[in-house]
Design a protein around this motif. Sequence first.
Motif, PDB file in Angstrom:
ATOM      1  N   ALA A  20       0.825  -1.208   0.000  1.00  0.00           N
ATOM      2  CA  ALA A  20       0.000   0.000   0.000  1.00  0.00           C
ATOM      3  C   ALA A  20       0.860   1.260   0.000  1.00  0.00           C
ATOM      4  N   HIS A  23       2.245   1.592  -3.494  1.00  0.00           N
ATOM      5  CA  HIS A  23       1.161   1.960  -4.411  1.00  0.00           C
ATOM      6  C   HIS A  23       0.799   3.435  -4.264  1.00  0.00           C
ATOM      7  N   HIS A  24       0.726   3.906  -3.024  1.00  0.00           N
ATOM      8  CA  HIS A  24       0.374   5.309  -2.765  1.00  0.00           C
ATOM      9  C   HIS A  24       1.437   6.238  -3.352  1.00  0.00           C
ATOM     10  N   ALA A  27       1.290   6.197  -7.186  1.00  0.00           N
ATOM     11  CA  ALA A  27       0.112   6.917  -7.677  1.00  0.00           C
ATOM     12  C   ALA A  27       0.358   8.419  -7.699  1.00  0.00           C
ATOM     13  N   THR A  59       2.448  -0.795 -12.336  1.00  0.00           N
ATOM     14  CA  THR A  59       1.859   0.406 -12.922  1.00  0.00           C
ATOM     15  C   THR A  59       3.003   1.181 -13.579  1.00  0.00           C
ATOM     16  N   ALA A 289      -5.368  -2.810  -6.678  1.00  0.00           N
ATOM     17  CA  ALA A 289      -5.175  -1.372  -6.552  1.00  0.00           C
ATOM     18  C   ALA A 289      -6.286  -0.705  -5.759  1.00  0.00           C
ATOM     19  N   ASP A 290      -7.548  -1.104  -5.973  1.00  0.00           N
ATOM     20  CA  ASP A 290      -8.654  -0.446  -5.271  1.00  0.00           C
ATOM     21  C   ASP A 290      -8.544  -0.641  -3.765  1.00  0.00           C
ATOM     22  N   THR A 293      -5.660   1.391  -2.330  1.00  0.00           N
ATOM     23  CA  THR A 293      -6.036   2.802  -2.235  1.00  0.00           C
ATOM     24  C   THR A 293      -6.936   3.030  -1.028  1.00  0.00           C
ATOM     25  N   ALA A 294      -7.874   2.103  -0.797  1.00  0.00           N
ATOM     26  CA  ALA A 294      -8.792   2.235   0.333  1.00  0.00           C
ATOM     27  C   ALA A 294      -8.081   2.158   1.675  1.00  0.00           C
ATOM     28  N   ALA A 296      -5.432   3.623   2.499  1.00  0.00           N
ATOM     29  CA  ALA A 296      -4.937   4.966   2.833  1.00  0.00           C
ATOM     30  C   ALA A 296      -3.691   4.908   3.708  1.00  0.00           C
TER      31      ALA A 296
END
Length: 396
Positions: A20, A23-24, A27, A59, A289-290, A293-294, A296
């Motif tokens: 996470a 990923h953050h 992004a 990504t 990914a979803d 993202t959730a 946080a």
Amino acid sequence: MRTLLITGPGGSGRTTIAAATAHHAAAGGTRTLVLSADRTDTLGAALGVRTGANPTRVTPHLTAWRPDAAAGFRDDLAGFQDRAATVLDLLGASRLDPEEVTPLPGAEELTLLRALRDAALADGEDRHELLVVDLPPVPQALALLALPEELRRYLRRLLPPERQAARALRPMLGRLAGVPMPAEWLYETTARWDLELAAVEAVLADPDTAVRLVAEPGPAGADAVRDARLGLALRALPVESLVANRVLPETAADDGPLGRLVTQQHKALGEWGGTARPVAHLGHDPRGADDLTALAAPAVNPATSPVEWPVADRLAQDGVLVWRLPLPGAIRDDLDLVRRGDELVVAAGPFRRIVALPSVLRRCTVDGAALRDGELCVRFAPDPDLWPQARGTAAR
């Protein structure tokens, strides 16, 4: 390059938080590499893609890599057998075929350290702005982080570099002593290992390297965090943040077991104060990914806060120099200090480290020590036989 080492108690969700976090950052446009040494692809499960021995583009700004410890171990063993061919033939030893080689304990750790070094030293298109490393649980992670320094110490003791200066005399010395002298390849191999380990040490000691701790709020998590902070402080590694993972919502509180768990979590969060960054429980294992993202996950703090062990000059006032070692969570009865030559052996609870004394302290004798507010202060008095006559100021 910013390097973020992520660890925590076993089962705390550190791999998910590593995914996470990466990923953050990706992004937001940061070129990020997330690195893991798990034999099972838990990193890939969190990212929603398969990861393996070759870096995988997740990504446009995120790459995942899970190096193959078995392949690395086979290559190292094959190289060793080639360099030691003469010795093995004299001993009548049979060589191992690559197909019959399986990694020994510790191979995963060495593979991860090598990958960490390669990622940190990469350039060009392989260069990343952020390296997120999914470390093993806290006890294994601390042992892993200590490995480069300890292995270099062993190598220097077993084969001191200064002995290489006498390599021209080895054949003659061997005949005189009646025993074979170490072969040239052994010294060359030792020098190469020392160089590789020094590169890993440099990455860990870099001011842009820090640790993110992950724990579930509760008694077990609090104990693990306290021990981890102490062990990391002894290695002079800063903690970038503490992530309180899988925090249940207030609406989950009731009179049943779930309500008691919520109460327990809030008590732990209160004890951690504002230092913990809560990450909510999604109600299921995050995947893709979803979900990431959730979660946080907290953004990576761009500011650096390296751990310093300063020497305070108190010669004019008290006639001593004071070496300050921050050891948060240390207990006086669990501390032990031993001066050995130009080194100081520091033991704090279950952790132990042998550190080289700063040059100014090598001409001093230990005059005492005290633990105050999480800081170990070791006093050193100048040795009259080694200290310059003018003692008003300390040589730096």
